[in-house]
Design a protein around this motif. Structure first.
Motif, PDB file in Angstrom:
ATOM      1  N   VAL A  69      41.801  28.595  49.068  1.00  0.00           N
ATOM      2  CA  VAL A  69      42.997  28.305  49.853  1.00  0.00           C
ATOM      3  C   VAL A  69      42.759  28.584  51.332  1.00  0.00           C
ATOM      4  O   VAL A  69      43.258  27.864  52.202  1.00  0.00           O
ATOM      5  CB  VAL A  69      44.195  29.135  49.333  1.00  0.00           C
ATOM      6  N   ILE A  70      41.985  29.641  51.617  1.00  0.00           N
ATOM      7  CA  ILE A  70      41.764  30.033  53.003  1.00  0.00           C
ATOM      8  C   ILE A  70      40.884  29.025  53.731  1.00  0.00           C
ATOM      9  O   ILE A  70      41.221  28.540  54.819  1.00  0.00           O
ATOM     10  CB  ILE A  70      41.115  31.428  53.075  1.00  0.00           C
ATOM     11  N   GLN A  71      39.757  28.669  53.126  1.00  0.00           N
ATOM     12  CA  GLN A  71      38.826  27.740  53.759  1.00  0.00           C
ATOM     13  C   GLN A  71      39.222  26.281  53.551  1.00  0.00           C
ATOM     14  O   GLN A  71      38.655  25.380  54.174  1.00  0.00           O
ATOM     15  CB  GLN A  71      37.412  27.957  53.197  1.00  0.00           C
ATOM     16  N   GLN A  72      40.217  26.050  52.657  1.00  0.00           N
ATOM     17  CA  GLN A  72      40.692  24.698  52.373  1.00  0.00           C
ATOM     18  C   GLN A  72      39.549  23.796  51.913  1.00  0.00           C
ATOM     19  O   GLN A  72      39.343  22.696  52.434  1.00  0.00           O
ATOM     20  CB  GLN A  72      41.383  24.111  53.611  1.00  0.00           C
ATOM     21  N   GLN A  73      38.809  24.255  50.929  1.00  0.00           N
ATOM     22  CA  GLN A  73      37.731  23.450  50.377  1.00  0.00           C
ATOM     23  C   GLN A  73      37.323  23.987  49.008  1.00  0.00           C
ATOM     24  O   GLN A  73      37.744  25.069  48.587  1.00  0.00           O
ATOM     25  CB  GLN A  73      36.523  23.432  51.295  1.00  0.00           C
ATOM     26  N   TYR A  74      36.524  23.189  48.303  1.00  0.00           N
ATOM     27  CA  TYR A  74      36.060  23.590  46.985  1.00  0.00           C
ATOM     28  C   TYR A  74      34.838  24.504  47.105  1.00  0.00           C
ATOM     29  O   TYR A  74      34.035  24.378  48.036  1.00  0.00           O
ATOM     30  CB  TYR A  74      35.703  22.366  46.142  1.00  0.00           C
ATOM     31  N   ILE A  75      34.715  25.414  46.134  1.00  0.00           N
ATOM     32  CA  ILE A  75      33.595  26.335  46.076  1.00  0.00           C
ATOM     33  C   ILE A  75      32.899  26.169  44.726  1.00  0.00           C
ATOM     34  O   ILE A  75      33.533  26.242  43.674  1.00  0.00           O
ATOM     35  CB  ILE A  75      34.053  27.807  46.225  1.00  0.00           C
ATOM     36  N   GLY A  76      31.606  25.905  44.770  1.00  0.00           N
ATOM     37  CA  GLY A  76      30.807  25.852  43.553  1.00  0.00           C
ATOM     38  C   GLY A  76      30.021  27.138  43.408  1.00  0.00           C
ATOM     39  O   GLY A  76      30.046  28.001  44.289  1.00  0.00           O
ATOM     40  N   SER A  77      29.319  27.288  42.301  1.00  0.00           N
ATOM     41  CA  SER A  77      28.518  28.496  42.114  1.00  0.00           C
ATOM     42  C   SER A  77      27.237  28.166  41.364  1.00  0.00           C
ATOM     43  O   SER A  77      27.152  27.185  40.628  1.00  0.00           O
ATOM     44  CB  SER A  77      29.312  29.571  41.367  1.00  0.00           C
ATOM     45  N   ILE A  78      26.247  29.012  41.597  1.00  0.00           N
ATOM     46  CA  ILE A  78      24.942  28.846  40.980  1.00  0.00           C
ATOM     47  C   ILE A  78      24.454  30.226  40.544  1.00  0.00           C
ATOM     48  O   ILE A  78      24.637  31.211  41.266  1.00  0.00           O
ATOM     49  CB  ILE A  78      23.948  28.177  41.968  1.00  0.00           C
ATOM     50  N   THR A  79      23.894  30.302  39.358  1.00  0.00           N
ATOM     51  CA  THR A  79      23.384  31.568  38.834  1.00  0.00           C
ATOM     52  C   THR A  79      21.863  31.567  38.872  1.00  0.00           C
ATOM     53  O   THR A  79      21.226  30.656  38.349  1.00  0.00           O
ATOM     54  CB  THR A  79      23.857  31.800  37.390  1.00  0.00           C
ATOM     55  N   ARG A  80      21.315  32.578  39.522  1.00  0.00           N
ATOM     56  CA  ARG A  80      19.864  32.738  39.596  1.00  0.00           C
ATOM     57  C   ARG A  80      19.453  33.784  38.576  1.00  0.00           C
ATOM     58  O   ARG A  80      20.011  34.890  38.555  1.00  0.00           O
ATOM     59  CB  ARG A  80      19.444  33.194  40.998  1.00  0.00           C
ATOM     60  N   THR A  81      18.498  33.460  37.735  1.00  0.00           N
ATOM     61  CA  THR A  81      18.081  34.402  36.694  1.00  0.00           C
ATOM     62  C   THR A  81      16.592  34.678  36.772  1.00  0.00           C
ATOM     63  O   THR A  81      15.791  33.832  37.166  1.00  0.00           O
ATOM     64  CB  THR A  81      18.404  33.855  35.283  1.00  0.00           C
TER      65      THR A  81
END
Length: 426
Positions: A69-81
């Motif tokens: 809501v703050i940045q007004q954009q979508y956030i994705g995520s990636i997991t490093r293992t």
């Protein structure tokens, strides 16, 4: 069951494909295949900042995005293992990328990939890619992949320039006073400076906001803070997964307790009449139930940090369920209230964790500011980090330690000097 259940997107490399950059992925569910994903360059640049293809780590893209809501954009995520250890990183992504991800989630068979124009099989290279899977889909060999792979340290000038432009146009981190970008610095030196900043502030990085067409966000704004006990301000989270809170507010969160430092932290917060949120590990709750009771009784928010601080994605479904329910039962027995907040250890979770959290009525609380206090154990470094970030709208990750106790009064003063309200999360 969700269409995405059982699907895995492994990120193998960032490659150049006919002049454009693409993500080389391995898509697996009932079958598996290596594919090139041609998506927008800004998202690829953001992914490149949180990945380094060194042959040691593996990367898995989450099938879900969240709306900041703050940045007004979508956030994705990636997991490093690496072996049994995993870390989860966030990156800003476009609506374009988000829609493509939704399309991947919707397919039920590998044959459906042909209907997705942004996915294609890697080009066949005689002598380099000769292995073909039994289903007829090309599976490039390691040597072919190496030829196209673009490690972060050795990426081409084009991709580095793209990252440089995207990040510097929107970098939301206040540079330390000894870093300057003079006109005389060469392009190569500027790129190295950007990479150094990214290495130091990976979790704090949010790239250029993307213009989006989504539902009105007014209905999703958290409610204003309420003072449920004494002078402690609270803020209710509306989203199931939260990385940030509205501008004008900041949340100090404390992981891994209760410990011998819990009461000292609470007393500092109480003295300054500010909020705080504690995420407790079940095994520690069993050792210090009185600390949990006192913190809750004084109006501070208490959440679960799992039973044993385990890597959730590495556990079976039943083991994950036990991690959540056992910790919740312990805390609820002490507080006599329904547990609402959950923070997965290391910020690592998967679809099963999400489903179990929803079933239990939990809100998943992550963060967008991390001074890595667990690593430095240095009061001055922790304070310096907080003083050099854009703290408004932040959820700050801290851990219970003497260094945090010592730095906390100055942290609170610094945040209050910016006119921010320090809240407990609900």
């Amino acid at each position: 069951m969700s269409d995405s259940y059982g699907k895995v997107i492994e990120l193998l490399a960032i490659e150049r494909d006919t002049g454009a950059f693409a993500l080389r992925i391995k898509l697996s569910f009932s079958e598996s295949a290596e594919l090139l994903w041609l998506t927008d360059h800004e998202t690829i640049a953001n992914i490149a900042t949180v990945s380094e293809f060194n042959g040691v780590h593996k990367y898995r893209l989450s099938l879900h995005t969240t709306w900041d809501v703050i940045q007004q954009q979508y956030i994705g995520s990636i997991t490093r293992t690496y072996r049994d250890h995993g870390e989860r990183f966030s990156f800003a992504c476009s609506v374009h990328f988000r829609n493509e991800l939704e399309a991947i989630k919707a397919i039920r068979h590998l044959d459906d990939v042909s209907a997705l124009s942004f996915l294609s099989a890697p080009p066949f290279e005689p002598g380099l890619a000769e292995e073909v899977q039994t289903d007829g889909i090309l599976n490039a060999t390691r040597s072919a992949r190496k030829r196209h792979r673009l490690p972060l340290k050795l990426a081409s000038a084009t991709l580095m320039s793209l990252i440089f432009v995207v990040l510097l146009s929107s970098f939301n981190y206040s540079y330390p006073s000894d870093i300057r970008h003079e006109a005389a610095i060469t392009a190569a030196a500027e790129v190295e400076t950007v990479i150094q900043l990214l290495a130091e502030n990976r979790n704090a990085m949010i790239a250029k906001p993307v213009a989006v067409s989504v539902e009105k966000e007014a209905d999703r704004k958290p409610k204003k803070e309420t003072k449920t006990s004494a002078a402690v301000p609270h803020l209710e989270l509306k989203d199931f997964i939260s990385y940030s809170i509205p501008k004008g507010y900041v949340a100090l969160t404390f992981d891994d307790g209760p410990s011998k430092h819990s009461m000292d932290i609470m007393n500092v917060l109480k003295k300054h009449e500010v909020g705080g949120t504690f995420f407790f590990v079940g095994t520690n709750v069993k050792k210090h139930p009185d600390y949990v009771k006192a913190i809750h009784a004084n109006g501070y928010s208490v959440g679960s940090h799992s039973m044993t601080h385990s890597q959730m994605p590495s556990l079976t479904h039943e083991e994950q369920k036990a991690e959540l329910t056992r910790a919740a039962n312990l805390i609820e027995h002490i507080t006599n209230e329904k547990l609402v907040l959950f923070r997965p250890p290391y910020g690592a979770f998967d679809d099963r964790t999400e489903a179990l959290s929803r079933q239990q009525g939990n809100k998943v609380v992550l963060w967008n500011r991390d001074p890595e206090d667990w690593l430095t154990r240095d009061e001055d470094k922790i304070l310096d980090y907080v003083q050099h970030i854009e703290a408004s709208g932040s959820i700050i990750l801290l851990h219970e330690s003497q260094a945090v106790v010592d730095a906390l009064p100055k942290i609170i003063k610094s945040l209050q000097d910016q006119g921010l309200t320090i809240v407990s999360l609900q």
